[in-house]
Design a protein around this motif. Sequence first.
Motif, short mmCIF file in Angstrom:
data_model
loop_
_atom_site.label_atom_id
_atom_site.label_comp_id
_atom_site.label_asym_id
_atom_site.label_seq_id
_atom_site.Cartn_x
_atom_site.Cartn_y
_atom_site.Cartn_z
N GLU A 1 -9.70 -4.15 -0.50
CA GLU A 1 -10.01 -3.63 -1.84
C GLU A 1 -10.65 -2.25 -1.77
OE1 GLU A 1 -12.45 -4.93 -5.91
OE2 GLU A 1 -12.41 -6.26 -4.15
N GLU A 2 -11.52 -2.04 -0.78
CA GLU A 2 -12.16 -0.74 -0.63
C GLU A 2 -11.14 0.33 -0.23
OE1 GLU A 2 -16.63 -2.13 0.79
OE2 GLU A 2 -14.98 -2.15 2.25
N ASN B 1 -9.17 1.14 -3.39
CA ASN B 1 -9.98 1.96 -4.29
C ASN B 1 -10.00 3.42 -3.84
OD1 ASN B 1 -10.65 -0.22 -5.91
ND2 ASN B 1 -12.62 -0.60 -4.92
N GLN C 1 0.83 -1.20 0.00
CA GLN C 1 0.00 0.00 0.00
C GLN C 1 0.87 1.26 0.00
OE1 GLN C 1 -2.85 -0.35 3.22
NE2 GLN C 1 -3.39 -2.42 2.55
N GLU D 1 -12.77 -3.12 3.78
CA GLU D 1 -11.98 -4.22 3.26
C GLU D 1 -10.76 -3.68 2.51
OE1 GLU D 1 -12.64 -7.30 3.92
OE2 GLU D 1 -14.58 -6.96 4.90
#
Length: 335
Positions: free
Chosen positions: A322-323, A326, A23, A320
């Motif tokens: 993925e969220e 995004n 990340q 989550e």
Amino acid sequence: MATNRDVFLPVAAQPSVDALVEQAQSAEEMGYDRAWLPESWGRNAAVVLTSIAERTEDIGIGTSIMPVYSRSPALIGMTAATLQEVAEGRLRLGLGPSGPIVIENWHGVDFGNPLRRTRETVDVVKQVLSGEEVSYDGEYFDLDGFRLRCDPPDPQPPIDTAAMGPKAVELAGRFADGWHALMLTEDGLAERYEDFRHGRELADKDPDGGQVTLSLTCMALEDRERARELVRGHSAFYLGGMGTYYRDNMARQGYEDIAHEVYDLWQEGKKREATAAIDDDLLDTLAVGGTPDECRERVSEWEAMDCVDRVSVSFPRGAEVEEILNTVEALAPEA
């Protein structure tokens, strides 16, 4: 003020240290200026930030926050010196008391006088980082005769403190190099900024100097309702489930009725009702949740405030991976 955008790496919903490193790497590629990492009761922030520093090139790293009760001031100074060496000058050290729920229930330490302990910790850490012999006679700490056995960091990492209340924010202005603001409405932030400026004046510093970093809870998804549900739930958890610290902070900002309602419902086990008690008006002046376009506009409005130097894009605890990714992409400085 010129504003830069940071990212506040999440401690929840992370499967591994590698995920946090990835990340940070993605944030670096997208143009974020710094990756902040909190430390509560999960992974050790210093270890994770070491991994990030060794696997990135340009993005700054920082602790937001490292609690002042879980390490001695000398150990915090040694840790900061080592991280600055590993990161080749990219560290900014964020310190703060955390809250009584974490400190007493997790570390088993009396929360005591958080303002005094934070001030003394900052004083000692600065002495340690200077490379000079440490001599300090305080209420909590009495040290004498030691200095780093390695070269002091060059440059010395700036030290910020996290704060919400008037006296704590004044302390940040007086003794630290910057202030980490969190769980503040727009009006509340502007009001507390005057305390920060006053603290700097008391220390004979430029009142318009120092760095103000706002940790702003964000969720930018095409599914607007899901985004707002996550942000609302996060706010309710802090107001209702993290002791009276955040509740009292919100009451101080003019939301006493809602703050106490959320807290009381949460304590009664009525978490859904507590979450629903946070109305849209409070939610939208406290956090950012909605579609990517909506969120980009709102973050820009926060950044336009005269009292904000940097917005640190933070994430709700229930999101989550993925969220989160995004949202990082949707709110990237280069988006």
